[in-house]
Design a protein around this motif. Structure first.
Motif, PDB file in Angstrom:
ATOM      1  N   LEU A  55      -2.934  -0.340  -0.650  1.00 51.94           N
ATOM      2  CA  LEU A  55      -2.206   0.122  -1.941  1.00 51.94           C
ATOM      3  C   LEU A  55      -3.145   0.004  -3.203  1.00 51.94           C
ATOM      4  CD1 LEU A  55       1.144  -1.770  -1.428  1.00 51.94           C
ATOM      5  CD2 LEU A  55       0.626   0.691  -0.710  1.00 51.94           C
ATOM      6  N   PRO A  56      -2.918   0.924  -4.093  1.00 49.91           N
ATOM      7  CA  PRO A  56      -3.310   1.116  -5.351  1.00 49.91           C
ATOM      8  C   PRO A  56      -2.980   0.143  -6.430  1.00 49.91           C
ATOM      9  CG  PRO A  56      -2.012   2.778  -5.327  1.00 49.91           C
ATOM     10  CD  PRO A  56      -1.888   2.113  -4.153  1.00 49.91           C
ATOM     11  N   VAL A  57      -2.874  -1.274  -6.151  1.00 51.48           N
ATOM     12  CA  VAL A  57      -2.176  -2.217  -6.773  1.00 51.48           C
ATOM     13  C   VAL A  57      -3.074  -3.205  -7.305  1.00 51.48           C
ATOM     14  CG1 VAL A  57      -0.274  -3.920  -7.069  1.00 51.48           C
ATOM     15  CG2 VAL A  57      -0.191  -1.950  -5.452  1.00 51.48           C
ATOM     16  N   LYS A  58      -2.933  -3.734  -8.506  1.00 56.39           N
ATOM     17  CA  LYS A  58      -3.935  -4.803  -9.049  1.00 56.39           C
ATOM     18  C   LYS A  58      -3.280  -6.325  -8.382  1.00 56.39           C
ATOM     19  CE  LYS A  58      -4.984  -2.732 -13.670  1.00 56.39           C
ATOM     20  NZ  LYS A  58      -5.218  -2.959 -15.030  1.00 56.39           N
ATOM     21  N   ASP A  59      -4.104  -7.075  -8.658  1.00 58.23           N
ATOM     22  CA  ASP A  59      -3.794  -8.541  -7.988  1.00 58.23           C
ATOM     23  C   ASP A  59      -3.032  -9.395  -9.038  1.00 58.23           C
ATOM     24  OD1 ASP A  59      -5.178  -8.264  -5.804  1.00 58.23           O
ATOM     25  OD2 ASP A  59      -6.927  -9.001  -6.806  1.00 58.23           O
TER      26      ASP A  59
END
Length: 221
Positions: A55-59
């Protein structure tokens, strides 16, 4: 006569049991990532979710890098996403790179500017480690800062840890960025690597930012 699809009561609405959790996770991901274009990013999010891709999701939520003169939207967190999505291959197809870059709502002009640093724009593929180094150089104000970003992205240490990477990888990145810079004498490069070698031998062949940012290490640039 009312249309056949008219709802008369709430009991007629069939809500899939997994929908609330999907929407909850999506909302949390959007808050962490803070995309500039929510609709574009959402399309990429659900496309990745559907296909089982990363997924294109930041931590976590982060602020733009302070060393940048203008807010381009590029951050270490976004670069870390690209690394997770693309680093399984040595060479990345240019069309795939452009697609992932767009998914993160990053400016196309900025990507083209980075690619021109090593004439990648004229090629069908780009070597991932070299591209990563070039992007890190746009985040940092100098080679030392760029290599620090690279260590923090490439490391297998937990976040906030030593950010160690193999000395072989560090050497490759340092020599490559020095080549792109074009003004660093070979004697200076070899001197810095030689000075780091003693520390590396104590750390099982690994190097970390505190080694090359120390006053005991000769300047990298």
């Amino acid at each position: 006569m009312p249309p056949p699809d008219t709802m008369f009561c709430a009991q007629q609405i069939d809500i899939p049991p997994e929908l609330p959790d999907i929407l909850k996770q999506f909302t949390k991901a959007a808050i962490r990532t803070q995309p500039d274009d929510v609709l574009q990013w959402s399309a990429a999010y659900f496309a990745s979710l559907s296909s089982g891709d990363i997924l294109p999701v930041k931590d976590r939520v982060e602020m733009p890098v302070a060393t940048q003169k203008t807010d381009t939207g590029l951050t270490p967190g976004l670069l870390r996403i690209l690394h997770k999505q693309l680093s399984s291959k040595i060479n990345i197809n240019m069309a795939e790179l452009e697609h992932k870059w767009k998914d993160l709502c990053l400016p196309k002009e900025q990507l083209q500017s980075i690619l021109r640093l090593d004439n990648f724009r004229s090629k069908d593929e780009v070597e991932w480690l070299k591209f990563l180094a070039l992007v890190c150089s746009t985040l940092g104000g100098n080679i030392s800062s760029a290599l620090k970003h690279a260590c923090e992205i490439l490391t297998e240490d937990p976040e906030g840890g030593a950010a160690r990477i193999p000395f072989e990888t560090f050497t490759f990145l340092y020599k490559y960025l020095s080549q792109i810079d074009g003004d660093i004498p070979e004697t200076q490069i070899e001197g810095a690597l030689g000075a780091l070698q003693a520390e590396v031998e104590k750390q099982d062949g690994m190097v970390q930012p505190r080694n090359f940012l120390s006053s005991r290490c000769p300047p990298l640039s």
